[in-house]
Scaffold this motif. Structure first.
Motif, short mmCIF file in Angstrom:
data_model
loop_
_atom_site.label_atom_id
_atom_site.label_comp_id
_atom_site.label_asym_id
_atom_site.label_seq_id
_atom_site.Cartn_x
_atom_site.Cartn_y
_atom_site.Cartn_z
N VAL A 46 137.26 13.17 76.32
CA VAL A 46 138.48 12.40 76.57
C VAL A 46 138.16 11.33 77.60
N CYS A 47 138.45 10.07 77.28
CA CYS A 47 138.28 8.98 78.23
C CYS A 47 139.65 8.57 78.75
N VAL A 48 139.75 8.45 80.07
CA VAL A 48 140.99 8.07 80.73
C VAL A 48 140.83 6.65 81.25
N LEU A 49 141.69 5.76 80.79
CA LEU A 49 141.65 4.35 81.16
C LEU A 49 142.89 4.00 81.97
N GLY A 50 142.79 2.89 82.69
CA GLY A 50 143.96 2.42 83.42
C GLY A 50 143.56 1.57 84.60
N PRO A 51 144.50 0.77 85.12
CA PRO A 51 144.20 -0.08 86.27
C PRO A 51 143.99 0.73 87.54
N SER A 52 143.43 0.10 88.55
CA SER A 52 143.26 0.76 89.85
C SER A 52 144.63 1.18 90.37
N GLY A 53 144.67 2.38 90.95
CA GLY A 53 145.93 2.88 91.49
C GLY A 53 146.83 3.54 90.49
N SER A 54 146.34 3.75 89.26
CA SER A 54 147.19 4.36 88.23
C SER A 54 147.21 5.88 88.29
N GLY A 55 146.34 6.48 89.12
CA GLY A 55 146.33 7.93 89.27
C GLY A 55 145.19 8.63 88.57
N VAL A 240 144.02 3.33 70.05
CA VAL A 240 144.45 2.86 71.36
C VAL A 240 143.77 1.53 71.72
N LEU A 241 142.50 1.39 71.42
CA LEU A 241 141.75 0.21 71.86
C LEU A 241 141.93 -0.99 70.95
N GLU A 242 142.22 -0.74 69.69
CA GLU A 242 142.30 -1.86 68.74
C GLU A 242 143.70 -2.06 68.16
N HIS A 243 144.53 -1.04 68.20
CA HIS A 243 145.87 -1.17 67.61
C HIS A 243 146.91 -0.56 68.56
N CYS A 244 146.79 -0.88 69.86
CA CYS A 244 147.70 -0.29 70.83
C CYS A 244 149.14 -0.77 70.57
N LEU A 253 143.94 -4.04 78.51
CA LEU A 253 142.74 -4.24 77.68
C LEU A 253 142.36 -5.71 77.64
N GLY A 254 143.35 -6.59 77.64
CA GLY A 254 143.04 -8.02 77.64
C GLY A 254 142.28 -8.41 78.90
N LEU A 255 142.68 -7.88 80.04
CA LEU A 255 142.00 -8.19 81.29
C LEU A 255 140.59 -7.61 81.33
N VAL A 256 140.45 -6.37 80.89
CA VAL A 256 139.14 -5.70 80.94
C VAL A 256 138.17 -6.33 79.98
#
Length: 259
Positions: A46-55, A240-244, A253-256
């Motif tokens: 399982v990969c967990v993604l998210g911005p800094s400070g998201s927990g 999630v990555l291609e059809h969020c 995802l646009g920023l990353v």
């Protein structure tokens, strides 16, 4: 990469290795985790993604009880570990290995000594047994020729692979990785991700906090996007990555992906 010195993880199955139910965590007035649910099956990544400070990092620290959750329940292999007594914490942490952003190696000990130390002190392994195990694990992560080197003589990628070997030395049932490439120069990231890919191929159950989208796309069985302490979106990597579906996911995802 597997060898006789390492305990091979079981084949992937439908068994739920790790389950979180409505996990909450606060630091003072800051509500960091707001009811997170998660299921991780044996042998899955399982990969967990998210911005800094998201927990994300707090989530991992709650899973191995470095930070006790304020509400919710955590189950490991069907057994609730939330509220474990102090004497049970060592057992929990042996079963849940964790690799951090920083390597946290002992600078005055060689690679093989760093990997051997906890085996001897926590697991009670004799020196020769621990050293044999450590040598096999360092070979497993591509460092057979660096066993006697001290951290200052190792690159950041090599130090992080020593840290992975050290976590594996405790024979964990689940491995947690907290943005383990974030402190590395770009040219060193691949060697660490390759070691993690091989672990996944061998069937190690893994929860990986990462900004490495290629790794998440190729290796993860399930991707979870977090923001402001909640799970915004989750599912198979392609979904999630291609059809969020969610705007917050698309924005992240646009920023990353622009980097």
């Amino acid at each position: 990469m597997a060898d006789a010195t390492s305990q091979a993880p079981a084949e992937p199955s439908n068994e739920v290795m790790l389950k979180l139910e409505s996990l909450h965590k606060r630091f003072g007035d800051v509500h960091v985790l707001r009811g997170v649910d998660l299921e991780v099956h044996r042998g899955k990544v399982v990969c967990v993604l998210g911005p800094s400070g998201s927990g994300k990092s707090t989530l991992l620290r709650c899973i191995n009880l470095l930070e006790p959750p304020d509400e919710g329940r955590i189950f490991l292999e069907g057994e609730e570990i939330t509220g474990s007594a102090p004497r049970e914490l060592d057992i929990v942490r042996r079963r849940i290995g964790m690799v951090f952003q920083q390597f946290n190696l002992f600078p005055n000990k060689s690679a093989i000594e760093n990997v051997s130390l906890a085996q001897q002190r926590v697991l009670g392994r004799e020196g020769d047994e621990a050293r044999k195990k450590s040598h096999g694990l360092l070979e497993r992560v591509g460092l057979a020729d660096k066993v006697d080197e001290y951290p200052e003589r190792l690159s950041g990628g090599q130090q992080q692979r020593v840290a992975i070997a050290r976590a594996l030395a405790m024979d964990p049932h689940v491995m947690l990785f907290d943005e383990v490439t974030s402190a590395l120069d770009p040219e060193l990231i691949k060697e660490v991700l390759d070691a993690m890919r091989e672990l996944a191929e061998e069937g190690m159950t893994m929860v990986v906090v990462t900004h490495e989208m290629g790794f998440a796309r190729e290796v993860a069985d399930h991707v979870m996007f977090m923001d402001e302490g909640v799970v915004v979106e989750e599912g198979p990597p392609a979904e999630v990555l291609e059809h969020c579906r969610e705007e917050r996911t698309r924005r992240f995802l646009g920023l990353v992906l622009e980097r």
